[in-house]
Design a protein around this motif. Structure first.
Motif, mmCIF file in Angstrom:
data_model
loop_
_atom_site.group_PDB
_atom_site.id
_atom_site.type_symbol
_atom_site.label_atom_id
_atom_site.label_comp_id
_atom_site.label_asym_id
_atom_site.label_seq_id
_atom_site.Cartn_x
_atom_site.Cartn_y
_atom_site.Cartn_z
ATOM 1 N N HIS A 204 69.041 -9.882 79.908
ATOM 2 C CA HIS A 204 68.206 -9.053 79.031
ATOM 3 C C HIS A 204 67.477 -9.987 78.078
ATOM 4 O O HIS A 204 68.097 -10.689 77.274
ATOM 5 N N LEU A 205 66.147 -10.013 78.207
ATOM 6 C CA LEU A 205 65.326 -10.885 77.378
ATOM 7 C C LEU A 205 64.558 -10.031 76.386
ATOM 8 O O LEU A 205 64.103 -8.931 76.732
ATOM 9 N N PHE A 206 64.388 -10.537 75.153
ATOM 10 C CA PHE A 206 63.702 -9.717 74.162
ATOM 11 C C PHE A 206 62.857 -10.570 73.232
ATOM 12 O O PHE A 206 63.112 -11.767 73.037
ATOM 13 N N PHE A 207 61.843 -9.927 72.666
ATOM 14 C CA PHE A 207 60.994 -10.528 71.644
ATOM 15 C C PHE A 207 61.050 -9.664 70.403
ATOM 16 O O PHE A 207 60.790 -8.464 70.455
ATOM 17 N N LEU A 208 61.432 -10.278 69.285
ATOM 18 C CA LEU A 208 61.484 -9.618 67.983
ATOM 19 C C LEU A 208 60.251 -10.073 67.188
ATOM 20 O O LEU A 208 60.169 -11.253 66.826
ATOM 21 N N SER A 213 62.386 -6.187 62.127
ATOM 22 C CA SER A 213 61.467 -5.281 62.823
ATOM 23 C C SER A 213 62.259 -4.157 63.488
ATOM 24 O O SER A 213 63.326 -4.383 64.054
ATOM 25 N N SER A 214 61.723 -2.946 63.438
ATOM 26 C CA SER A 214 62.373 -1.816 64.110
ATOM 27 C C SER A 214 61.848 -1.639 65.534
ATOM 28 O O SER A 214 62.338 -0.796 66.279
ATOM 29 N N ILE A 215 60.856 -2.439 65.910
ATOM 30 C CA ILE A 215 60.294 -2.409 67.259
ATOM 31 C C ILE A 215 60.657 -3.700 67.966
ATOM 32 O O ILE A 215 60.422 -4.802 67.459
ATOM 33 N N ILE A 216 61.243 -3.568 69.144
ATOM 34 C CA ILE A 216 61.654 -4.715 69.949
ATOM 35 C C ILE A 216 61.003 -4.577 71.326
ATOM 36 O O ILE A 216 60.887 -3.471 71.859
ATOM 37 N N PHE A 217 60.609 -5.696 71.912
ATOM 38 C CA PHE A 217 60.082 -5.693 73.275
ATOM 39 C C PHE A 217 61.103 -6.374 74.188
ATOM 40 O O PHE A 217 61.639 -7.441 73.844
ATOM 41 N N ALA A 218 61.380 -5.761 75.334
ATOM 42 C CA ALA A 218 62.468 -6.258 76.177
ATOM 43 C C ALA A 218 62.110 -6.198 77.654
ATOM 44 O O ALA A 218 61.272 -5.389 78.088
ATOM 45 N N ARG A 219 62.766 -7.077 78.411
ATOM 46 C CA ARG A 219 62.733 -7.024 79.877
ATOM 47 C C ARG A 219 64.155 -7.222 80.381
ATOM 48 O O ARG A 219 64.947 -7.956 79.764
ATOM 49 N N ASN A 220 64.479 -6.574 81.493
ATOM 50 C CA ASN A 220 65.835 -6.629 82.020
ATOM 51 C C ASN A 220 65.804 -6.839 83.524
ATOM 52 O O ASN A 220 65.015 -6.207 84.241
ATOM 53 N N GLN A 259 60.344 -1.264 76.783
ATOM 54 C CA GLN A 259 60.697 -1.993 77.998
ATOM 55 C C GLN A 259 59.852 -1.462 79.151
ATOM 56 O O GLN A 259 59.374 -0.335 79.123
ATOM 57 N N GLY A 260 59.669 -2.255 80.178
ATOM 58 C CA GLY A 260 58.949 -1.820 81.373
ATOM 59 C C GLY A 260 57.458 -2.050 81.342
ATOM 60 O O GLY A 260 56.760 -1.696 82.302
ATOM 61 N N GLU A 261 56.933 -2.652 80.281
ATOM 62 C CA GLU A 261 55.481 -2.859 80.183
ATOM 63 C C GLU A 261 54.957 -3.722 81.325
ATOM 64 O O GLU A 261 53.883 -3.451 81.872
ATOM 65 N N ALA A 262 55.699 -4.768 81.687
ATOM 66 C CA ALA A 262 55.240 -5.673 82.741
ATOM 67 C C ALA A 262 55.175 -4.983 84.103
ATOM 68 O O ALA A 262 54.500 -5.462 85.016
ATOM 69 N N MET A 263 55.862 -3.848 84.229
ATOM 70 C CA MET A 263 55.883 -3.098 85.479
ATOM 71 C C MET A 263 54.894 -1.938 85.464
ATOM 72 O O MET A 263 54.781 -1.207 86.453
ATOM 73 N N GLY A 264 54.227 -1.735 84.325
ATOM 74 C CA GLY A 264 53.373 -0.561 84.188
ATOM 75 C C GLY A 264 54.164 0.718 84.016
ATOM 76 O O GLY A 264 53.656 1.808 84.255
#
Length: 298
Positions: A204-208, A213-220, A259-264
């Motif tokens: 699980h990778l994430f960008f803070l 921040s209350s918004i996190i971006f993640a990929r799994n 999450q899931g942005e890279a997948m559309g």
């Protein structure tokens, strides 16, 4: 024999977003082999089968196309969304209805939020995460993800890549920039060998964007799915909020993981953490969208 079957996009209210999960709301007459074949046929990351009901308690089994799994967060949300939407669980006018799920290894509370008899939100009380170790050979591990130490955000608060257990075990990796998060290019063969050796179920990778921040971006990426990317993962983001709170990256008790942005397939996973008995418990919630419903003949 005919069975009702649904495909639900979990952690979204839009079709073709979120993480698809299959749901069979009454699977009491299906055997294990039939469940596995249905999961292969539907080809969602997981399909949930409700195998027994006792008042407000529901026994659920989960199957990926590759085999049975002990628990799945997004499939749980999808299951109780369907049970409430299609009347298997009687709705209330407004407020919270609490039911219980029994899976292979868990008994959990699920809160269903209603407003004017309509489902507003599903919240799964995931229990207590646990930090069970760290990745010892960080450089080698990151190399399999085509990352270097310069790409990850390790500092005084987080000096190692932790392994967090919340049902499944995840290596959780902080990435310095959103651009780098979006361009992960892994060596799947070598990474799978490493994860198998360490008995870790996913990465699980994430960008803070900034501290607190209350918004996190993640990929799994799930090892149980041959490192296929997952558009939304309840357990992994529950583990993530635990890490952020424990290490002081957030002061508050809630985050929204995108999450899931890279997948559309953008997903919104709402995570809450609460202190209890000098420890932490986490809750994961979101919405669902039915994209397919029908009958399967077995």
């Amino acid at each position: 024999m005919d069975y009702n079957i649904y495909l639900v996009d979990a952690f979204t209210n839009e079709a073709f977003k979120g993480n698809p999960a299959g749901v069979v709301p009454d699977a009491r007459r299906l055997n294990e082999d039939q469940m596995q074949k249905i999961a292969i046929e539907l080809n969602a990351s997981e399909t949930a089968f409700v195998t027994s009901v006792d008042r407000d308690s529901y026994k659920v089994r989960y199957f990926s196309p590759y085999g049975e799994v002990d628990f799945c967060g997004h499939s749980t949300l999808a299951t109780f969304y369907i049970l409430a939407l299609r009347g298997y669980i009687i709705p209330i006018e407004s407020g919270i209805k609490t039911v219980y799920i029994h899976s292979n290894k868990k008994r959990l509370h699920v809160d269903i939020y209603f407003l004017d008899y309509k489902i507003e939100n599903i919240v799964v009380k995931m229990g207590k995460p646990e930090e069970v170790g760290v990745i010892e050979d960080r450089g080698s591990f990151l190399k399999h993800l085509n990352l270097t130490m310069e790409d990850v955000n390790l500092d005084n608060e987080l000096t190692d890549i932790p392994i967090i257990k919340l049902g499944s075990k995840y290596a959780i990796i902080p990435i310095k920039t959103k651009e780098k998060l979006e361009t992960i290019n892994m060596d799947k063969k070598m990474l799978r060998l490493k994860l198998d050796k360490l008995d870790i179920q996913g990465v699980h990778l994430f960008f803070l964007p900034e501290k607190d921040s209350s918004i996190i971006f993640a990929r799994n990426f799930s090892n149980m799915m041959n490192l296929k990317e997952e558009a939304a993962t309840g357990t992994a983001n529950g583990a993530l909020i635990y890490l952020l709170k424990k290490k002081g990256f957030i002061n508050g008790n809630q985050i929204k993981a995108i999450q899931g942005e890279a997948m559309g397939r953008e997903s919104s996973i709402y995570c809450t953490i609460k202190e209890k008995d000098s420890d932490y418990e986490v809750e994961v919630g979101g919405e669902g969208k039915v994209v397919l419903e029908g009958i399967i003949n077995v």
